[in-house]
Design an enzyme around this catalytic site. Sequence first.
Site, PDB file in Angstrom:
ATOM      1  N   SER A  86      65.112  38.540  49.680  1.00  9.35           N
ATOM      2  CA  SER A  86      64.007  38.548  50.423  1.00  9.35           C
ATOM      3  C   SER A  86      64.665  39.476  51.686  1.00  9.35           C
ATOM      4  O   SER A  86      65.553  39.002  51.507  1.00  9.35           O
ATOM      5  CB  SER A  86      62.890  37.400  50.643  1.00  9.35           C
ATOM      6  OG  SER A  86      62.454  35.935  48.990  1.00  9.35           O
TER       7      SER A  86
HETATM    8  N1  SAH Z   1      64.325  32.428  47.871  1.00 10.80           N
HETATM    9  C1  SAH Z   1      65.382  33.894  47.455  1.00 10.80           C
HETATM   10  C2  SAH Z   1      64.823  34.980  46.221  1.00 10.80           C
HETATM   11  C3  SAH Z   1      64.437  34.788  44.913  1.00 10.80           C
HETATM   12  S1  SAH Z   1      63.308  36.157  44.395  1.00 10.80           S
HETATM   13  C4  SAH Z   1      66.283  34.433  48.184  1.00 10.80           C
HETATM   14  O1  SAH Z   1      65.960  34.345  49.191  1.00 10.80           O
HETATM   15  O2  SAH Z   1      66.480  35.224  47.960  1.00 10.80           O
HETATM   16  C5  SAH Z   1      62.584  35.416  43.778  1.00 10.80           C
HETATM   17  C6  SAH Z   1      63.294  34.140  42.920  1.00 10.80           C
HETATM   18  O3  SAH Z   1      61.935  33.459  41.845  1.00 10.80           O
HETATM   19  C7  SAH Z   1      64.187  34.824  41.496  1.00 10.80           C
HETATM   20  O4  SAH Z   1      65.670  34.142  41.700  1.00 10.80           O
HETATM   21  C8  SAH Z   1      63.147  33.864  40.216  1.00 10.80           C
HETATM   22  O5  SAH Z   1      64.470  34.115  38.590  1.00 10.80           O
HETATM   23  C9  SAH Z   1      62.507  32.781  40.415  1.00 10.80           C
HETATM   24  N2  SAH Z   1      61.200  32.640  40.071  1.00 10.80           N
HETATM   25  C10 SAH Z   1      60.620  32.858  39.569  1.00 10.80           C
HETATM   26  N3  SAH Z   1      59.982  32.351  38.336  1.00 10.80           N
HETATM   27  C11 SAH Z   1      60.281  31.234  38.890  1.00 10.80           C
HETATM   28  C12 SAH Z   1      59.583  30.117  37.811  1.00 10.80           C
HETATM   29  N4  SAH Z   1      59.133  29.563  37.417  1.00 10.80           N
HETATM   30  N5  SAH Z   1      61.040  28.830  38.422  1.00 10.80           N
HETATM   31  C13 SAH Z   1      62.064  28.836  39.254  1.00 10.80           C
HETATM   32  N6  SAH Z   1      61.997  29.990  39.808  1.00 10.80           N
HETATM   33  C14 SAH Z   1      61.489  30.860  39.613  1.00 10.80           C
END
Ligand code: SAH
Length: 218
Positions: free
Chosen positions: A68
């Site tokens: 993000s």
């Molecule tokens: N917090 C992260 C952002 C990652 S993007 C950062 O700081 O960079 C969002 C993430 O949510 C992705 O890696 C995706 O695989 C995960 N995601 C999507 N659906 C999910 C679910 N049902 N349970 C856990 N993770 C999930």
Amino acid sequence: MNLHGGIGMTSQRTRARMIDRLLEQGIKSPLVLDAMAAVPRHIFLEEGLQHRAYEDTPLPIGEGQTISSPYIVALTCELASRGNPMDIVLEIGGGGGYQAAVLARLAKKVVSLERIAKLVGKARRTLRELRINNVLIKNVDGTYGYPAGAPYDAIVVAAAMPFIPDELKAQLKPGGRLVAPVGRGEVQHLMVVEARENGYSERDMEAVKFVPLLPGVA
Ligand code: SAH
């Protein structure tokens, strides 16, 4: 160009400019700003992208997912914590572990749920490298939270949910806050839910763009 040392695009000065920008964008909490200044965002990116780490943009972290933007991480941390130190926080959608590392400076303990095993591996390695040891990363579908760690001071959701399940709200402490992008389309609403004595309050903060929450583990 020096990507790792003190004088490249990943230097302290570049990071300080990111903090100035966050202030301009309205982030006020000194705790959050300090945490953003302390966590080396470039370490969470592959080498070819490290020079862009402190730009205000999401960037790819592999497996079709993104880290993000600094503003979104700071904003959701500020909304979740109200600028106060926390005991325990749940993150849903941990990705490569960047926001978990920021949250680890705002809370005594962080539980981070990520459905993609490869990202879980990466996140664990990076946090170990940074000697951050108050984050528990679980390779699970986080849609309904993690009741074993509840109740939480805050829940931060990093993937777009079509709606907020009651099961998640139930994992908040009284006064606790859940921050989540809600919507089915490409643009969602950033919602803040607060657990009150007699129910939940909900506020719609601003339009945001997150990757979708997906079911199951991968
Ligand atoms: N917090 C992260 C952002 C990652 S993007 C950062 O700081 O960079 C969002 C993430 O949510 C992705 O890696 C995706 O695989 C995960 N995601 C999507 N659906 C999910 C679910 N049902 N349970 C856990 N993770 C999930």
